[in-house]
Design an enzyme around this catalytic site. Structure first.
Site, PDB file in Angstrom:
ATOM      1  N   HIS A   1     -25.557  15.671  -8.064  1.00  0.00           N
ATOM      2  CA  HIS A   1     -24.389  14.882  -7.666  1.00  0.00           C
ATOM      3  C   HIS A   1     -24.800  13.526  -7.102  1.00  0.00           C
ATOM      4  O   HIS A   1     -24.180  12.498  -7.410  1.00  0.00           O
ATOM      5  CB  HIS A   1     -23.579  15.650  -6.619  1.00  0.00           C
ATOM      6  CG  HIS A   1     -22.762  16.761  -7.173  1.00  0.00           C
ATOM      7  ND1 HIS A   1     -21.945  17.557  -6.402  1.00  0.00           N
ATOM      8  CD2 HIS A   1     -22.631  17.235  -8.447  1.00  0.00           C
ATOM      9  CE1 HIS A   1     -21.347  18.457  -7.158  1.00  0.00           C
ATOM     10  NE2 HIS A   1     -21.745  18.282  -8.403  1.00  0.00           N
TER      11      HIS A   1
ATOM     12  N   TYR B   1     -14.273  15.479  -4.080  1.00  0.00           N
ATOM     13  CA  TYR B   1     -14.086  16.917  -3.863  1.00  0.00           C
ATOM     14  C   TYR B   1     -12.611  17.261  -3.661  1.00  0.00           C
ATOM     15  O   TYR B   1     -12.178  18.374  -3.977  1.00  0.00           O
ATOM     16  CB  TYR B   1     -14.918  17.389  -2.666  1.00  0.00           C
ATOM     17  CG  TYR B   1     -16.393  17.499  -2.986  1.00  0.00           C
ATOM     18  CD1 TYR B   1     -16.912  18.658  -3.537  1.00  0.00           C
ATOM     19  CD2 TYR B   1     -17.253  16.431  -2.771  1.00  0.00           C
ATOM     20  CE1 TYR B   1     -18.262  18.767  -3.846  1.00  0.00           C
ATOM     21  CE2 TYR B   1     -18.600  16.516  -3.076  1.00  0.00           C
ATOM     22  CZ  TYR B   1     -19.104  17.686  -3.615  1.00  0.00           C
ATOM     23  OH  TYR B   1     -20.435  17.772  -3.940  1.00  0.00           O
TER      24      TYR B   1
ATOM     25  N   GLU C   1     -25.510  15.987   0.322  1.00  0.00           N
ATOM     26  CA  GLU C   1     -25.466  14.702  -0.377  1.00  0.00           C
ATOM     27  C   GLU C   1     -25.510  13.528   0.600  1.00  0.00           C
ATOM     28  O   GLU C   1     -26.159  12.510   0.320  1.00  0.00           O
ATOM     29  CB  GLU C   1     -24.215  14.650  -1.266  1.00  0.00           C
ATOM     30  CG  GLU C   1     -24.336  15.574  -2.472  1.00  0.00           C
ATOM     31  CD  GLU C   1     -23.002  16.036  -3.032  1.00  0.00           C
ATOM     32  OE1 GLU C   1     -21.980  15.349  -2.794  1.00  0.00           O
ATOM     33  OE2 GLU C   1     -22.980  17.100  -3.688  1.00  0.00           O
TER      34      GLU C   1
ATOM     35  N   TYR D   1     -36.252  12.810 -10.821  1.00  0.00           N
ATOM     36  CA  TYR D   1     -35.652  12.160 -11.984  1.00  0.00           C
ATOM     37  C   TYR D   1     -34.753  11.016 -11.543  1.00  0.00           C
ATOM     38  O   TYR D   1     -34.431  10.861 -10.360  1.00  0.00           O
ATOM     39  CB  TYR D   1     -34.840  13.170 -12.807  1.00  0.00           C
ATOM     40  CG  TYR D   1     -33.780  13.919 -12.019  1.00  0.00           C
ATOM     41  CD1 TYR D   1     -32.570  13.318 -11.679  1.00  0.00           C
ATOM     42  CD2 TYR D   1     -33.982  15.235 -11.621  1.00  0.00           C
ATOM     43  CE1 TYR D   1     -31.596  13.998 -10.964  1.00  0.00           C
ATOM     44  CE2 TYR D   1     -33.023  15.924 -10.896  1.00  0.00           C
ATOM     45  CZ  TYR D   1     -31.836  15.306 -10.568  1.00  0.00           C
ATOM     46  OH  TYR D   1     -30.878  15.982  -9.851  1.00  0.00           O
TER      47      TYR D   1
ATOM     48  N   ARG E   1     -27.148  10.224 -18.223  1.00  0.00           N
ATOM     49  CA  ARG E   1     -28.064  11.352 -18.402  1.00  0.00           C
ATOM     50  C   ARG E   1     -29.201  11.211 -17.388  1.00  0.00           C
ATOM     51  O   ARG E   1     -29.537  10.108 -16.959  1.00  0.00           O
ATOM     52  CB  ARG E   1     -28.641  11.391 -19.817  1.00  0.00           C
ATOM     53  CG  ARG E   1     -27.616  11.546 -20.928  1.00  0.00           C
ATOM     54  CD  ARG E   1     -26.897  12.881 -20.900  1.00  0.00           C
ATOM     55  NE  ARG E   1     -26.009  12.998 -22.048  1.00  0.00           N
ATOM     56  CZ  ARG E   1     -24.732  12.619 -22.061  1.00  0.00           C
ATOM     57  NH1 ARG E   1     -24.194  12.068 -20.976  1.00  0.00           N
ATOM     58  NH2 ARG E   1     -23.992  12.762 -23.149  1.00  0.00           N
ATOM     59  N   GLN E   2     -29.806  12.343 -17.061  1.00  0.00           N
ATOM     60  CA  GLN E   2     -30.949  12.347 -16.149  1.00  0.00           C
ATOM     61  C   GLN E   2     -32.251  12.466 -16.939  1.00  0.00           C
ATOM     62  O   GLN E   2     -32.330  13.255 -17.898  1.00  0.00           O
ATOM     63  CB  GLN E   2     -30.861  13.508 -15.152  1.00  0.00           C
ATOM     64  CG  GLN E   2     -29.837  13.320 -14.052  1.00  0.00           C
ATOM     65  CD  GLN E   2     -28.420  13.557 -14.512  1.00  0.00           C
ATOM     66  OE1 GLN E   2     -28.157  14.413 -15.343  1.00  0.00           O
ATOM     67  NE2 GLN E   2     -27.480  12.788 -13.961  1.00  0.00           N
TER      68      GLN E   2
ATOM     69  N   GLY F   1     -41.997  21.752 -24.465  1.00  0.00           N
ATOM     70  CA  GLY F   1     -41.304  20.606 -25.042  1.00  0.00           C
ATOM     71  C   GLY F   1     -41.328  19.408 -24.114  1.00  0.00           C
ATOM     72  O   GLY F   1     -42.329  19.113 -23.461  1.00  0.00           O
TER      73      GLY F   1
ATOM     74  N   GLY G   1     -40.115  19.145 -21.376  1.00  0.00           N
ATOM     75  CA  GLY G   1     -40.271  19.573 -19.987  1.00  0.00           C
ATOM     76  C   GLY G   1     -41.604  19.197 -19.389  1.00  0.00           C
ATOM     77  O   GLY G   1     -41.825  19.362 -18.189  1.00  0.00           O
TER      78      GLY G   1
ATOM     79  N   THR H   1     -42.549  16.245 -18.848  1.00  0.00           N
ATOM     80  CA  THR H   1     -42.490  14.953 -18.161  1.00  0.00           C
ATOM     81  C   THR H   1     -42.674  15.052 -16.646  1.00  0.00           C
ATOM     82  O   THR H   1     -43.480  14.299 -16.083  1.00  0.00           O
ATOM     83  CB  THR H   1     -41.202  14.193 -18.517  1.00  0.00           C
ATOM     84  OG1 THR H   1     -40.068  15.049 -18.325  1.00  0.00           O
ATOM     85  CG2 THR H   1     -41.239  13.729 -19.960  1.00  0.00           C
TER      86      THR H   1
ATOM     87  N   PHE I   1     -33.045  20.891 -17.473  1.00  0.00           N
ATOM     88  CA  PHE I   1     -32.429  19.708 -18.065  1.00  0.00           C
ATOM     89  C   PHE I   1     -31.005  20.075 -18.449  1.00  0.00           C
ATOM     90  O   PHE I   1     -30.780  20.921 -19.315  1.00  0.00           O
ATOM     91  CB  PHE I   1     -33.208  19.247 -19.304  1.00  0.00           C
ATOM     92  CG  PHE I   1     -34.563  18.663 -18.982  1.00  0.00           C
ATOM     93  CD1 PHE I   1     -34.802  18.049 -17.770  1.00  0.00           C
ATOM     94  CD2 PHE I   1     -35.594  18.725 -19.904  1.00  0.00           C
ATOM     95  CE1 PHE I   1     -36.044  17.482 -17.477  1.00  0.00           C
ATOM     96  CE2 PHE I   1     -36.831  18.178 -19.625  1.00  0.00           C
ATOM     97  CZ  PHE I   1     -37.065  17.565 -18.406  1.00  0.00           C
TER      98      PHE I   1
END
Length: 399
Positions: free
Chosen positions: A88, A98, A140, A192, A207-208, A275, A277, A279, A390
């Site tokens: 978030h 929220y 957060e 990330y 995207r992350q 794959g 993953g 990174t 991911f």
């Protein structure tokens, strides 16, 4: 902690709500996007909405949170909450949102369950929602404060300094702050950033992507695998980056977040990926090499073939820099001479798992479940297995 009265009501209604939670989540998103279409265009991942992954993740998270409230009073699923809060924060979610979620979620609950939603039932589940929402808002707020930003104000403009083609469908983008006077925000190995791009239809999708470099340099790198499937919202951001983003272009990038961070450096480490993953594991390996880490490190990776193994050279080079490290690569289609016992899917047979190991996993969910199962059988404590998903975290929704 739930009040005693609400605990009894939630316990009694949890089977019914749990059985209907998927339908509730479906209707919730329909109502939310009908009232706020901009959220689907500019905040939520349209690919995850189309596949149903986001709905399943929401249903699983609510069910897991409510179940823990009634079965283990006084405790919270902090690992799950932290993971959601980091996601978030990377999207710039604010406390006010929220309230919007509450309005449409409880409208969906009332529509799906009908007369079963008595005032007492509504009050009990309202308490569940605000306990979960309040926990997330608090986490957060702490994450925003740690980065020195106001709630939701996470975006900065970065310039693509260079682009490197890693494999046929993977590219690394080297980034630097567009403002030369702005220091890049700090991050921890494994974290990330969110990247927001404007697509041809005018939507601003996010995207992350894990940072595939170690801290310490002004440059940052993200390594992006292109998800195929023209005409589908799944992969629309990765396709846009691959097809349109070159050196000199500007990107909107968030400050770093993510709860899969390299820690416990006094323990044996196992870095397992499959794959793309790899990174966050490359970020961790580079950091360990830079710091002169001398403890035991086991590197495990699975891929379709050596040609598909993004950052393979770095994977090998960084492992070799560590004095007590070893790498094990599995390929479904290996090159000639590759060991037979490293062909196919990752299998930890023959891998020494030292006592006290902390394991870090990233890759497809079936891969991580299989590796975690083997690690637990080898004596690794569940709390010492750390993972990154991911996309929506479907682990809480798993049967």
């Amino acid at each position: 902690m739930l009040s005693d009265r609400s605990t009894a009501t939630v316990r009694a209604t949890l089977p019914a709500v749990g059985a209907a939670i998927g339908d509730i989540a479906d209707l919730f998103y329909e109502k939310l996007f009908a009232a706020h279409p901009e959220l689907l265009r500019n905040l939520f991942n349209r690919g995850n909405q189309a596949s149903g992954d986001q709905r399943r993740a929401l249903a699983g998270a609510i069910a897991a949170f409510a179940t823990q409230l009634v079965e283990q009073p006084g405790t919270r699923p902090d690992v799950m909450l932290d993971r959601i809060a980091h996601k978030h924060a990377s999207l710039g979610v604010t406390p006010e949102q929220y309230e919007v979620v509450h309005t449409h979620l409880f409208s969906a609950i009332a529509d799906i369950l009908g007369d079963a939603v008595t005032p007492e039932v509504a009050a009990a589940w309202d308490e569940v929602y605000w306990l979960m929402a309040g926990s997330l808002i608090a986490v957060e707020a702490r994450l925003y404060a740690q980065q020195g930003v106001l709630a939701g104000d996470v975006w900065h403009t970065w310039e693509v300094a260079a682009r490197v083609e890693e494999t046929e469908d993977v590219a690394t983008f080297l980034l630097r702050p567009a403002d030369d006077d702005t220091p890049p925000p700090a991050f921890r190995p494994g974290q990330y950033v969110s990247v927001q791009v404007e697509l041809p239809d005018g939507a601003h999708q996010i995207r992350q992507y894990s940072l595939s470099c170690a801290p310490g340099s002004r440059l940052r790198s993200i390594t992006v695998k292109q998800v195929r499937g023209q005409g589908s919202p799944d992969g629309e951001v990765s396709r846009h980056l691959h097809e349109h983003t070159r050196a000199g272009d500007l990107l909107r990038v968030s400050v770093p977040y993510g709860d899969l961070v390299l820690d416990h450096l006094d323990a044996p480490l196992l870095l397992a990926s499959a794959g793309i993953g790899c990174t966050p594991m490359l970020s961790m390996l580079e950091y360990l090499a830079q710091e002169g880490h001398r403890g035991p490190v086991t590197v495990v990776h699975g891929d379709r073939s050596p040609a598909d193994h993004a950052l393979r050279t770095d994977h090998v080079r960084l492992t070799e820099k560590l004095p007590d490290a070893e790498a094990h690569f599995w390929y479904e289609a290996p090159e000639a001479g590759h060991p037979a016992n490293r062909t196919g899917l990752v299998d930890l047979d023959g891998i020494t798992v030292r006592p006290g190991t902390h394991a870090y996993l990233c890759g497809p969910l079936p891969f991580m479940r299989a590796v975690r199962t083997r690690l637990l059988a080898a004596g690794v404590r569940p709390a010492d297995v750390h993972y990154e998903v991911f996309g929506p975290d479907l682990w809480p929704a798993a049967p």
